[in-house]
Design an enzyme around this catalytic site. Sequence first.
Site, PDB file in Angstrom:
ATOM      1  N   ARG A 142      35.652  -0.244  25.602  1.00 59.27           N
ATOM      2  CA  ARG A 142      34.030   1.022  25.062  1.00 59.27           C
ATOM      3  C   ARG A 142      34.255   1.254  23.917  1.00 59.27           C
ATOM      4  NH1 ARG A 142      35.107   5.956  24.427  1.00 59.27           N
ATOM      5  NH2 ARG A 142      36.483   6.240  25.995  1.00 59.27           N
ATOM      6  N   HIS A 153      32.519   8.057  24.946  1.00 63.72           N
ATOM      7  CA  HIS A 153      33.082   8.370  26.391  1.00 63.72           C
ATOM      8  C   HIS A 153      31.309   8.582  25.950  1.00 63.72           C
ATOM      9  CE1 HIS A 153      32.439   9.704  30.130  1.00 63.72           C
ATOM     10  NE2 HIS A 153      32.815  10.878  29.696  1.00 63.72           N
ATOM     11  N   TYR A 171      41.765  10.331  19.917  1.00 64.77           N
ATOM     12  CA  TYR A 171      42.849   9.343  20.815  1.00 64.77           C
ATOM     13  C   TYR A 171      42.901   7.355  20.282  1.00 64.77           C
ATOM     14  CZ  TYR A 171      38.293   8.549  22.576  1.00 64.77           C
ATOM     15  OH  TYR A 171      37.596   8.314  23.341  1.00 64.77           O
TER      16      TYR A 171
END
Lengths: 366, 326
Positions: free
Chosen positions: A258, A262, A271
């Site tokens: 990705r 998100h 992250y």
Amino acid sequence: MPREPLQFESRVERLSILDEDGKADEELVPEIPDDLLVRGYRTMVKARRFDQRRLKLQRSGRIGTFAPVNGQEAAQVGTISALDETDWFVPSYRETAAHFWRGTDPKDILLYDAGYNEGGALAEDSRTLPLAVPVGTQMLHAVGIVHAARLLGEEEIAMTYFGDGATSQGDFHEAMNFASVFDCPVVFVCQNNQYAISVPRSRQTRSETLAQKAIAYGVTGIQVDGNDIFACHVAAREAVDRARNESRPTLIECVTYRLEMHTTADDPSRYRDEEEVAKWRQRDPIERFGKWLMARGLVDDKGIERMEEEITDEIQAAWKATEARIETLKDVGPMFDHVFAELTPELARQRARMQDGHSPGGWKDG
Amino acid sequence: MAELTMVEAINLALAEEMRRDERVVILGEDVGVDGGIFRVTKDLIEEFGEERVIDTPLAESGIMGVSVGMAMRGLRPVPEMQFSGFSYLGFHQIESHLSRMRWRTQGGRQVPVVVRMPYGAGVRALEHHSESREVFYTHMPGIKLVVPSGPRAARTLLVAAIRDPDPVVFFEPKALYRAFREEVSDEEDEPITIGKAMIRRDGTDLTLVAYGAMLPRAMEAAKTLADGGIEAEVIDLLTLSPLDHEAIAASVRRTGRCVVVHEAPLSYGPGAEIAARVMEGAFLKLQAPVMRVTGPDVNVPYFAREQLYLPDAERIADACRATMNY
């Protein structure tokens, strides 16, 4: 012998056909008519441009949160293109590219993104199901649909989508297990995009691959390069054949990434570092497929430029139409529609009170 | 006419509906060869085959999710949750999909699923087998919840639930499964209208509201009260959602007093909703606050104390007298 290795069939392979530079192992490239190859490319580009436009609309407050597809276009278009129109598409919430391949109107997606239930309206004969937000729950619906079809004397197959995080859910296990026990022709497409919001794939499972989870259910599993449209398509085609001819499920793990957040409510810099993202940008599914198509003479710079213009116009027209529709949808009433087949007297009362500017509860004249 | 237990009456309704409509299928744990652990689906697999009476893997979410999918493809699944206390594993599918699919698709898909589940205390069962958590499901928009109070009601209510175009949670008071028999017509009975309560006993002094396994206890209390000169009107709710609050309010407007009975815990129970509805519909006629006779706010104790937990006729009659003397 008191102790010996257990023997059981394990059919889990890995497949890769088109590399990062757009070079393919031509022997493995599937037979696909030229117009479909170009249509696949256009669908991937459209999904990416649609996300870019949606991000602007979201940042300016005109639509709400959505889940970008960026980076996963090959995993979606490669697999969904193995289905016939009469087969079932049971999506999760990030399958915009697959939706476009199936013909979902961008206007409906935008209306949904703008927060209107009307955007999820489904024709009664539609075999493209609406997006499912709770992670992993939709796989069971795919199993139920094809099992019901069989009981009704029809042979129908379904393809259902989910991510790496969903494989930790109980519903993944229950759906794989039911599908195998009942010989259900379902293709389980796992888009392993490496993250479930912030939690990396390594925190979901110690299983070396997700594809191997198929073994425990007596199901065929395969891992493919998820940014390689040919590998995705070949695996999906084999799975579709297995579903149609043997009425058996398959688990396909598309290893992808990705590239964006998100959802638009997420900040991925918390992250993962840019270095990692940059590495995956080198493996971009659209670029490598575009190179291959160019080398084959199926697209050229001019054609791509024209395609981009068409797509921009198409998305702009869809948004204009959505804005116009929104103007007609301001009433409080529609939230009461389709709760039940018929509006109950109680809901009719609550609706009338709210339309008069009151709270739903209360008493006559109160 | 035959004298049937509730188990036999439910079995009869299932068989009738499966004969009438090929789209009706049963699925769940032990529902096939075993006939269900309470024998509610006894012998159905012999008549309808294992394709329509489906023994599933032991997985409640799987049973519910597959039922949602089957309904979207045109069947009318009647899944069984072996106990309501096990339905929580399927709760997610009920809340997130079953209750919403029609709404989400703007009427494009209907999911006419009837989720049967035995509930309630009184059969000396193990932990997790005796709860009465109907409010989990009555609080869900898009779900109807019905509870029969005897064999005849069970038969006709289940028929109505299966024919209903919306998802219905069918709560079976397992304490009444074999508690008594009733005459059940061999002919097809008129289905009970979902959403309508019934007056089981006429009375002028107070309105006593009950359902499911508490209905026989309320009737017993009403009889005791009549011996003391108090005439209770007993309302059997049959449907908890959507609630027939107008029937309750209309009765309270006549009687001026209301007592609600349920075995679910007191706080936030159905009694709270009913009391609010009585306030809205009969406030000026009320001569006493609405009294609730319920289980306490604790889990159902292990079976040695379950009858102490449950409202009984004496506790109900006592509450009614207190209401009369307010």
